[in-house]
Motif scaffolding. Structure first.
Motif, PDB file in Angstrom:
ATOM      1  N   PRO A 164      44.337  16.827  10.090  1.00 51.99           N
ATOM      2  CA  PRO A 164      45.459  16.989   9.150  1.00 51.99           C
ATOM      3  C   PRO A 164      44.943  17.328   7.759  1.00 51.99           C
ATOM      4  O   PRO A 164      43.773  17.097   7.432  1.00 51.99           O
ATOM      5  N   ALA A 165      45.815  17.881   6.949  1.00 48.85           N
ATOM      6  CA  ALA A 165      45.414  18.258   5.597  1.00 48.85           C
ATOM      7  C   ALA A 165      45.385  17.057   4.654  1.00 48.85           C
ATOM      8  O   ALA A 165      44.635  17.058   3.676  1.00 48.85           O
ATOM      9  N   TYR A 166      46.168  16.039   4.984  1.00 49.73           N
ATOM     10  CA  TYR A 166      46.270  14.888   4.084  1.00 49.73           C
ATOM     11  C   TYR A 166      46.755  13.673   4.871  1.00 49.73           C
ATOM     12  O   TYR A 166      47.637  13.790   5.737  1.00 49.73           O
ATOM     13  N   LEU A 167      46.165  12.499   4.594  1.00 48.51           N
ATOM     14  CA  LEU A 167      46.581  11.246   5.218  1.00 48.51           C
ATOM     15  C   LEU A 167      46.815  10.215   4.120  1.00 48.51           C
ATOM     16  O   LEU A 167      45.897   9.884   3.362  1.00 48.51           O
ATOM     17  N   GLU A 168      48.028   9.738   4.055  1.00 53.16           N
ATOM     18  CA  GLU A 168      48.395   8.853   2.948  1.00 53.16           C
ATOM     19  C   GLU A 168      47.634   7.536   2.975  1.00 53.16           C
ATOM     20  O   GLU A 168      47.207   7.019   1.946  1.00 53.16           O
ATOM     21  N   GLY A 169      47.425   6.973   4.154  1.00 52.75           N
ATOM     22  CA  GLY A 169      46.806   5.654   4.244  1.00 52.75           C
ATOM     23  C   GLY A 169      45.372   5.601   3.770  1.00 52.75           C
ATOM     24  O   GLY A 169      44.887   4.557   3.356  1.00 52.75           O
ATOM     25  N   TRP A 170      44.676   6.727   3.847  1.00 52.67           N
ATOM     26  CA  TRP A 170      43.287   6.752   3.423  1.00 52.67           C
ATOM     27  C   TRP A 170      43.135   7.141   1.960  1.00 52.67           C
ATOM     28  O   TRP A 170      42.012   7.187   1.440  1.00 52.67           O
ATOM     29  N   ASP A 171      44.221   7.491   1.308  1.00 55.23           N
ATOM     30  CA  ASP A 171      44.162   7.956  -0.073  1.00 55.23           C
ATOM     31  C   ASP A 171      43.809   6.788  -0.986  1.00 55.23           C
ATOM     32  O   ASP A 171      44.549   5.810  -1.081  1.00 55.23           O
ATOM     33  N   ASP A 172      42.687   6.877  -1.673  1.00 56.18           N
ATOM     34  CA  ASP A 172      42.232   5.754  -2.512  1.00 56.18           C
ATOM     35  C   ASP A 172      42.185   6.127  -3.983  1.00 56.18           C
ATOM     36  O   ASP A 172      41.353   5.637  -4.734  1.00 56.18           O
ATOM     37  N   GLU A 173      43.091   7.006  -4.404  1.00 54.60           N
ATOM     38  CA  GLU A 173      43.059   7.418  -5.810  1.00 54.60           C
ATOM     39  C   GLU A 173      43.257   6.225  -6.755  1.00 54.60           C
ATOM     40  O   GLU A 173      42.646   6.144  -7.807  1.00 54.60           O
ATOM     41  N   LYS A 174      44.123   5.271  -6.357  1.00 52.36           N
ATOM     42  CA  LYS A 174      44.360   4.112  -7.219  1.00 52.36           C
ATOM     43  C   LYS A 174      43.099   3.266  -7.334  1.00 52.36           C
ATOM     44  O   LYS A 174      42.713   2.830  -8.420  1.00 52.36           O
ATOM     45  N   GLU A 175      42.431   3.047  -6.166  1.00 46.31           N
ATOM     46  CA  GLU A 175      41.213   2.243  -6.211  1.00 46.31           C
ATOM     47  C   GLU A 175      40.130   2.933  -7.033  1.00 46.31           C
ATOM     48  O   GLU A 175      39.385   2.299  -7.763  1.00 46.31           O
ATOM     49  N   GLN A 176      40.051   4.263  -6.880  1.00 45.81           N
ATOM     50  CA  GLN A 176      39.059   4.995  -7.647  1.00 45.81           C
ATOM     51  C   GLN A 176      39.351   4.900  -9.145  1.00 45.81           C
ATOM     52  O   GLN A 176      38.449   4.806  -9.961  1.00 45.81           O
ATOM     53  N   ALA A 177      40.634   4.929  -9.506  1.00 47.75           N
ATOM     54  CA  ALA A 177      41.005   4.827 -10.910  1.00 47.75           C
ATOM     55  C   ALA A 177      40.606   3.468 -11.474  1.00 47.75           C
ATOM     56  O   ALA A 177      40.099   3.369 -12.594  1.00 47.75           O
ATOM     57  N   VAL A 178      40.802   2.422 -10.662  1.00 56.70           N
ATOM     58  CA  VAL A 178      40.421   1.080 -11.104  1.00 56.70           C
ATOM     59  C   VAL A 178      38.908   0.989 -11.270  1.00 56.70           C
ATOM     60  O   VAL A 178      38.388   0.457 -12.257  1.00 56.70           O
ATOM     61  N   ALA A 179      38.167   1.525 -10.252  1.00 54.60           N
ATOM     62  CA  ALA A 179      36.708   1.483 -10.320  1.00 54.60           C
ATOM     63  C   ALA A 179      36.196   2.266 -11.516  1.00 54.60           C
ATOM     64  O   ALA A 179      35.277   1.844 -12.221  1.00 54.60           O
TER      65      ALA A 179
END
Length: 646
Positions: free
Chosen positions: A220-235
């Motif tokens: 698939p082109a995109y999977l919502e459950g694996w999206d970690d943009e929020k965690e990356q922003a926190v890190a």
């Protein structure tokens, strides 16, 4: 591990108790959290167990089957055995695929399980070009790790992890085990060695397996459950907060001298280290011909590139300059062929639509329709046309253009034996060619040539060789006084030119032979050579090649019932690049073309064959004439009628 097809024994149904027990082991081994509904009464055991039941079904569906398998792994081809678990996730409508593979005591999820169960294993990231190497069987090296440190806490030595690309970070594409404690790494710059040993990837034989022999499902082109943009922003925020922005510690000025650079390296803890190299990001594996997945990816990327190209260069035009509906031939000529990465003849030979998993442009377009990038429909029952393109599609918007191959490719050796200058599409058009046929006398003619002081190993035109014969006849006074067309046979002529045929025996008996017949024997007793002179090149500087002058071959064949294709090969000696010729014929004939290695030609010095859809002999002849090829240098074979034309 599964680059080669494993031997999988017949599948058998998995008992409910075994399925639950296996799922529970997976939950325990991977430390998965069982979802709990806080609104449920703890005394209601059935309601409390609903979360566990749902997790079990998600990991290992109720329709699961299992089978033993054997394969080989490693450079010593060590035999490996284990168990595969096959099933399809509820509500997806997908056909059963291999969801898990157990080797020893370790359960490995396949990409199909990861695409339906986010976050069950730690996810590591690396650039997309490294992922492509991993999909060829390479292991991930430590310098290839990205988006860290810090890395996931569960990515310890021996842990099962997933790998995604930086460009598509929400879609795991490979599975492996950590060769080191990745979680404890405080830097990757300057580090060496393996980080992850690859076990399985999208594109291997586990991915490709199905009971119906269909190829594996596309990622698939995109999977919502694996999206970690929020965690990356926190890190990222935590790392930024830890920096001391009050001074320049660790930063390097653009004009920094050696002392300042050394101080900056000390501040960053990388003193004396070499800068990271992209080649250190993965372990290189043997590079062989393109796999079918690589060919599929190349066609898909070329199509996306074609769309982006029109978007970038036709911004003010409706539909970015594309007029719908787009026929299959238009799609190939406008959106696919110009953007294929045909950097070398070998890649050109591999990148053919018939070598993709779709086998035809029609099925390729239906696949792109299924991806919701385009909207297509059948027309006349024989082809598919594009009715519309979603220019705002995520894959189109996120596509990053790559370097396109240059049109200039060397196609023929120069006349003096040195490499020819690269030929472009325009350089061949309008060129002037001269074909020179030469003859080298064989050893038995040496006495005759030596008599008139001619070089017995020289190269001569047929006219020059006949003139040498006339000189010899006159010097030896062999002209018959009764008939000047007859030549008296002397011992040298008898030994060098006459054999045991009836005509030769008659000549020996009569003592004379016609001059024209003698000239034909001189030509027949010589080896052919040829030179192809281009434009204003000096024939004296050319290096003739042995053999008769080559002919360009045009072959008409019938395929798929009543469809006719026209092939042309042998254009390289005439300084014609096959790919630009194919590009021109695609436009002239309004049909798809392809360039492939001629069957039977050497892979090291391939002869390329251009194939055009339809009976296009006349169009090809005109294109060749524009490039200086005379009609007499072309041989046409019409296999559709079973006869040969000159």
């Amino acid at each position: 591990m599964f680059k080669k097809k494993p031997n999988i024994k017949p599948l058998s149904p998995l008992k409910s108790s075994d399925r639950r027990r296996t799922a529970d082991h997976i939950i325990a081994d991977f430390g998965l959290e069982v979802p709990v509904d806080s609104d449920v009464d703890p005394e209601d055991k059935a309601a409390s167990a609903a979360g566990l039941t749902a997790l079990r079904k998600s990991l290992l569906p109720e329709n699961a089957l299992s089978a033993r398998f054997t394969t080989t792994a490693g450079p010593d081809l060590k035999q490996v055995s284990g168990t595969v678990y096959v099933g399809s996730h509820e509500g997806t409508g997908d056909e059963p695929r291999i969801l898990w593979a157990k080797v020893g005591e370790t359960m490995y999820p396949t990409v199909y399980t990861l695409w339906h169960n986010p976050r069950i294993v730690p996810l590591l990231y690396t650039p997309s070009f490294v992922v492509q190497k991993l999909q060829g069987g390479a292991d991930l090296m430590t310098p290839g790790l990205q988006r860290g440190p810090p890395f996931p806490k569960k990515a310890t030595k021996g842990a099962v992890v997933a790998i995604a690309s930086l460009e598509t970070p929400s879609v795991p594409m490979a599975v492996g085990t950590c060769a080191i404690d990745v979680s404890s790494l405080d830097k990757v710059q300057g580090m060496k060695g393996h980080a992850v040993q690859t076990f399985h990837w999208a594109g291997d034989e586990l991915w490709a397996w199905s009971s119906s022999s269909n190829l594996g499902s596309d990622a698939p082109a995109y999977l919502e459950g694996w999206d970690d943009e929020k965690e990356q922003a926190v890190a990222l925020a935590s790392q930024t907060a830890a920096l001391d922005l009050g001074d320049d510690g660790g930063k390097i000025a653009l004009n920094a001298g050696p002392a300042e650079r050394l101080a900056a390296e000390k501040a960053q803890g990388v003193e004396g280290e070499d800068p990271p190299s992209l080649k250190d990001s993965f372990e290189l594996v043997e590079d062989k011909e393109l796999s079918q997945k690589e060919i599929d990816d190349a066609f898909r990327d070329a199509f996306l590139y074609g769309i982006r190209h029109h978007m970038d260069h036709n911004k003010d035009q409706p539909s970015f300059g594309l007029e719908f509906p787009l026929s299959q031939s238009k799609v190939m000529s406008l959106l696919v062929q110009p953007f294929l990465p045909t950097y070398t003849p070998a890649r050109t030979a591999s990148l053919q639509i018939k070598k993709t998993s779709w086998k035809s442009i029609k099925k390729f377009l239906k696949y792109m329709d299924k991806q919701q990038i385009i909207r297509c429909k059948d027309r006349d029952g024989n082809e598919v046309v594009i009715m519309d393109i979603d220019f705002r599609d995520r894959q189109v918007q996120a596509f990053v253009p790559y370097r396109l191959p240059k049109k200039d490719t060397p196609t023929a050796g120069s006349a003096n034996g040195k490499p020819a200058a690269p030929l472009s599409a325009e350089s061949a058009v309008g060129q002037k060619l001269k074909l020179v046929s030469l003859l080298r006398p064989k050893e038995k003619l040496a006495p005759i040539l030596n008599s008139v002081k001619a070089d017995p190993r020289g190269l001569y035109t047929p006219a020059e060789l006949k003139q040498i014969l006339i000189t010899y006849i006159e010097a030896e006074n062999l002209v018959s006084p009764k008939n000047k067309r007859l030549v008296n046979v002397n011992p040298q002529i008898a030994d060098s030119l006459l054999g045991s045929s009836a005509a030769d025996n008659a000549a020996l008996a009569s003592g004379t032979i016609p001059r024209d017949a003698l000239a034909e024997r001189v030509v027949a007793a010589s080896s052919p050579f040829h030179s192809i002179i281009r434009n204003d090149a000096d024939a004296a500087d050319s290096k003739p090649k042995a053999g008769a002058p080559p002919k360009v071959q045009i072959v008409l064949e019938t395929r798929s019932g009543n469809k006719t294709v026209t092939k042309v090969s042998g254009v390289e000696p005439y300084y014609i690049a096959p790919q630009p010729l194919a590009d021109e014929l695609r436009k002239t004939c309004a049909g798809s073309t392809s360039v492939d290695r001629l069957q039977g030609s050497s892979p090291k010095n391939p002869v390329m064959e251009v194939m055009v859809q339809g009976p296009q002999k006349d169009a090809i002849l005109k294109a060749l004439e524009k490039r200086g090829v005379h009609r007499n240098w072309v041989e046409v074979v019409d296999k559709t009628k079973g006869k040969k034309k000159g």
